[in-house]
Design a protein around this motif. Structure first.
Motif, short mmCIF file in Angstrom:
data_model
loop_
_atom_site.label_atom_id
_atom_site.label_comp_id
_atom_site.label_asym_id
_atom_site.label_seq_id
_atom_site.Cartn_x
_atom_site.Cartn_y
_atom_site.Cartn_z
N ARG A 97 0.96 -0.97 0.08
CA ARG A 97 0.00 0.15 0.06
C ARG A 97 0.77 1.26 -0.12
NH1 ARG A 97 -5.21 0.14 3.84
NH2 ARG A 97 -5.51 -2.10 2.63
N GLU A 98 0.55 2.12 -0.81
CA GLU A 98 1.50 3.40 -0.95
C GLU A 98 0.41 4.53 -1.14
OE1 GLU A 98 3.37 3.52 -4.73
OE2 GLU A 98 1.47 3.42 -5.74
N GLN A 99 1.23 5.63 -0.29
CA GLN A 99 0.37 6.88 -0.17
C GLN A 99 0.44 7.66 -1.23
OE1 GLN A 99 0.91 9.64 3.45
NE2 GLN A 99 2.09 10.73 1.85
N VAL A 100 -0.71 8.10 -2.15
CA VAL A 100 -0.92 8.66 -3.22
C VAL A 100 -0.90 10.27 -2.86
CG1 VAL A 100 -2.34 9.07 -5.26
CG2 VAL A 100 -2.00 6.81 -4.48
N ALA A 101 -1.65 10.62 -2.16
CA ALA A 101 -1.70 12.11 -1.65
C ALA A 101 -2.13 12.31 -0.17
CB ALA A 101 -2.89 12.76 -2.65
N CYS A 102 -1.77 13.41 0.49
CA CYS A 102 -1.99 13.53 1.78
C CYS A 102 -2.07 15.14 1.95
CB CYS A 102 -0.98 12.76 2.74
SG CYS A 102 -1.38 12.78 4.33
N ALA A 103 -3.13 15.57 2.93
CA ALA A 103 -3.35 16.87 3.25
C ALA A 103 -3.04 17.04 4.66
CB ALA A 103 -4.53 17.22 2.86
N TYR A 104 -2.10 17.83 5.19
CA TYR A 104 -1.99 18.24 6.42
C TYR A 104 -2.41 19.93 6.68
CZ TYR A 104 2.60 19.60 4.92
OH TYR A 104 3.44 20.36 4.15
N GLY A 105 -2.48 20.31 7.98
CA GLY A 105 -2.75 21.46 8.16
C GLY A 105 -3.88 22.37 7.42
N ALA A 106 -4.00 23.35 7.25
CA ALA A 106 -4.78 24.32 6.45
C ALA A 106 -4.86 24.04 4.96
CB ALA A 106 -4.97 25.51 7.02
N LEU A 142 2.84 11.59 -4.38
CA LEU A 142 3.36 10.72 -4.67
C LEU A 142 4.01 11.12 -6.08
CD1 LEU A 142 4.41 7.61 -4.46
CD2 LEU A 142 2.48 7.23 -6.24
N GLU A 143 5.32 10.88 -6.33
CA GLU A 143 6.17 11.69 -7.49
C GLU A 143 5.23 10.97 -8.63
OE1 GLU A 143 8.45 13.55 -7.17
OE2 GLU A 143 8.48 14.07 -9.14
N SER A 144 4.74 10.14 -8.86
CA SER A 144 4.12 9.32 -10.17
C SER A 144 2.96 10.35 -10.67
CB SER A 144 4.05 8.11 -10.17
OG SER A 144 3.39 7.56 -9.16
N VAL A 145 2.28 10.76 -9.60
CA VAL A 145 1.06 11.32 -9.65
C VAL A 145 1.00 12.83 -9.70
CG1 VAL A 145 0.05 9.35 -8.73
CG2 VAL A 145 0.14 11.50 -7.28
N LYS A 146 2.18 13.60 -9.41
CA LYS A 146 2.19 15.03 -9.37
C LYS A 146 1.70 15.57 -10.71
CE LYS A 146 5.65 15.52 -5.75
NZ LYS A 146 7.12 15.89 -5.68
N GLY A 147 1.00 16.71 -10.51
CA GLY A 147 0.62 17.25 -11.92
C GLY A 147 -0.87 16.58 -12.27
N LEU A 181 -13.45 14.33 1.86
CA LEU A 181 -12.29 14.58 1.34
C LEU A 181 -12.41 13.95 -0.16
CD1 LEU A 181 -9.09 15.01 1.91
CD2 LEU A 181 -8.87 12.56 2.39
N TYR A 182 -11.63 14.66 -1.23
CA TYR A 182 -11.82 14.29 -2.65
C TYR A 182 -10.28 13.96 -3.17
CZ TYR A 182 -16.30 16.49 -2.02
OH TYR A 182 -17.60 16.87 -1.53
N LEU A 183 -10.38 13.22 -3.98
CA LEU A 183 -9.06 12.80 -5.05
C LEU A 183 -9.44 12.99 -6.41
CD1 LEU A 183 -6.26 12.20 -4.85
CD2 LEU A 183 -6.60 10.12 -5.17
N ASP A 184 -9.04 14.25 -6.99
CA ASP A 184 -9.39 14.19 -8.45
C ASP A 184 -8.19 13.55 -9.35
OD1 ASP A 184 -10.90 17.31 -7.37
OD2 ASP A 184 -11.94 15.92 -8.79
N MET A 185 -8.49 12.65 -10.12
CA MET A 185 -7.60 12.12 -10.87
C MET A 185 -7.76 12.25 -12.41
SD MET A 185 -7.34 8.40 -8.81
CE MET A 185 -9.13 7.77 -9.45
N ASN A 186 -6.67 12.93 -12.88
CA ASN A 186 -6.60 13.27 -14.40
C ASN A 186 -5.50 12.45 -15.09
OD1 ASN A 186 -9.02 15.32 -14.26
ND2 ASN A 186 -7.34 16.49 -13.21
#
Length: 123
Positions: A45-54, A60-65, A78-83
């Motif tokens: 299992r790998e972390q794809v995206a994480c939010a912290y603070g405000a 994850l490097e491979s999903v940046k952008g 919480l949402y994850l938009d994947m394009n």
């Protein structure tokens, strides 16, 4: 009782888009870390995206952008938009929340998990 319920997964062709949602109950998604993990068969299992603070985010490097994590505080969702999805993005995607502030990338540091939603990207 804390519940995280994901939705929005499905099957798409490469280059397509999906939006994953994670509705939380019994727990407020606030400034503590909250994020999305994925696990493909035979892989860890790998972390794809994480939010912290405000406004802090980690990707994850491979999903940046291509992927964007966001949150609707009023809906406690919480949402994850994947394009520009790729076949290698195929996995079960999980929403997770931690009582810790920082995103460590370690699944063991997250306290609450959803049941997962399958994303399949065909070439």
């Amino acid at each position: 009782q804390v519940q995280l319920v994901e939705s929005g997964g499905g099957s798409v062709q490469a280059g397509g888009s999906l939006r994953l949602s994670c509705a939380a109950s019994g727990y407020t998604l606030s400034t503590a870390s909250r994020g999305w993990f994925r696990q493909a068969p035979g892989k860890e299992r790998e972390q794809v995206a994480c939010a912290y603070g405000a406004s802090g985010t980690i990707y994850l490097e491979s999903v940046k952008g291509r992927f964007t994590i966001s949150q609707d505080y009023a809906k406690n969702t919480l949402y994850l938009d994947m394009n520009s999805l790729k076949p290698e993005d195929t996995a079960m995607y999980y929403c997770a929340a931690s009582r810790a502030y920082w995103c460590t990338g370690s699944p063991g540091r997250f306290d609450y998990w959803g049941q997962g939603t399958q994303v399949t990207v065909s070439s």
